[in-house]
Design a protein around this motif. Structure first.
Motif, PDB file in Angstrom:
ATOM      1  N   SER A  98      53.698  56.756  38.135  1.00 28.42           N
ATOM      2  CA  SER A  98      52.476  57.556  38.263  1.00 28.42           C
ATOM      3  C   SER A  98      51.323  56.928  37.487  1.00 28.42           C
ATOM      4  O   SER A  98      50.156  57.104  37.850  1.00 28.42           O
ATOM      5  CB  SER A  98      52.724  58.987  37.776  1.00 28.42           C
ATOM      6  OG  SER A  98      53.171  58.980  36.424  1.00 28.42           O
ATOM      7  N   GLU A 157      47.871  56.594  39.375  1.00 31.75           N
ATOM      8  CA  GLU A 157      46.709  57.350  38.923  1.00 31.75           C
ATOM      9  C   GLU A 157      45.517  56.456  38.601  1.00 31.75           C
ATOM     10  O   GLU A 157      44.365  56.850  38.769  1.00 31.75           O
ATOM     11  CB  GLU A 157      47.084  58.188  37.696  1.00 31.75           C
ATOM     12  CG  GLU A 157      48.010  59.352  38.021  1.00 31.75           C
ATOM     13  CD  GLU A 157      48.644  59.955  36.775  1.00 31.75           C
ATOM     14  OE1 GLU A 157      48.233  59.556  35.663  1.00 31.75           O
ATOM     15  OE2 GLU A 157      49.543  60.786  36.909  1.00 31.75           O
ATOM     16  N   ASP A 199      47.887  59.544  47.391  1.00 35.61           N
ATOM     17  CA  ASP A 199      47.878  60.413  46.212  1.00 35.61           C
ATOM     18  C   ASP A 199      46.563  61.156  46.093  1.00 35.61           C
ATOM     19  O   ASP A 199      46.512  62.282  45.614  1.00 35.61           O
ATOM     20  CB  ASP A 199      48.114  59.574  44.955  1.00 35.61           C
ATOM     21  CG  ASP A 199      48.348  60.432  43.724  1.00 35.61           C
ATOM     22  OD1 ASP A 199      49.195  61.333  43.803  1.00 35.61           O
ATOM     23  OD2 ASP A 199      47.699  60.197  42.698  1.00 35.61           O
TER      24      ASP A 199
END
Length: 216
Positions: free
Chosen positions: A96, A100, A166
């Motif tokens: 992640s 991100e 995402d």
């Protein structure tokens, strides 16, 4: 003597990317990056020689993973199959944290010529690592170079799609089985960061394999 934070490198990367996108790369100083990360300027220079190199963080590790996966591919695997094994090895480590920061990294690179050049050199380095690993398997130089370039392109396409998935709003669609804008199976889903990235990279490599076949 200041305590050496075990996550200092990651904190510096996060701080730098936020500042690059907030105020621009040229306007951002090493001091500002260190202060945003809650660290000292000397700590920054323990990890990076200059602010440009922040965007290359992880390149050496990633190149090593590509090479290891290729080296461990089954005996008799084709060059592209071996590249696929390298993609599996590298993409499975994505987390992640990578996802991100992906959009911020892309924005920073797009906005600055110096960073675009550094990113290009990063891709050249990854291709070289894959080509070397392929040649070590006995793959001819020209074939190894072409397969490695396809591997880098597949990784880049997959990473872009992975980050975009995402960021996309959740409209109730099953993202694990949908179709992405590039024509492949989404695969980014929510079933684990590395798993989604692996699926996207494999799909991208398959599309490139098909495109290569059409060249005749």
């Amino acid at each position: 003597m200041p305590r050496w934070e075990p996550d200092a490198r990651a904190r510096l990367v996060v701080a730098a990317l936020h500042l690059f996108t907030e105020q621009g790369y040229d306007e951002t100083t090493v001091t500002q990056i260190a202060e945003r990360a809650g660290l000292t300027k000397s700590t920054f220079f323990r990890h990076f020689p200059d602010k440009r190199e922040v965007l290359a963080a992880g390149q050496e590790t990633l190149s090593g993973l590509f090479a290891e996966g290729i080296a461990d591919a089954p005996e008799g695997a084709t060059a592209l199959d071996a590249v696929g094994a390298g993609l599996d090895r590298a993409c499975s480590t994505m987390t992640s944290f990578n996802r991100e920061l992906g959009s911020r990294m892309s924005a920073a690179i797009a906005a600055n010529a110096e960073l675009r050049e550094r990113h290009r050199l990063k891709q050249v380095g990854m291709a070289a690592a894959m080509a070397d690993a392929l040649r070590a398997r006995g793959v001819p130089q020209a074939v190894a170079a072409l397969a490695a370039e396809m591997g880098v392109l597949a990784f880049s396409e997959a990473f872009t799609a992975w980050v975009a998935a995402d960021e996309a709003p959740d409209n109730g669609t099953d993202r694990t089985g949908g179709t992405d804008r590039t024509g492949g199976t989404d695969g980014a889903g929510d079933a684990g960061d590395g798993e989604g990235m692996v699926a996207l990279a494999r799909a991208a490599l398959d599309r490139l394999r098909g495109a290569l076949a059409e060249l005749g």
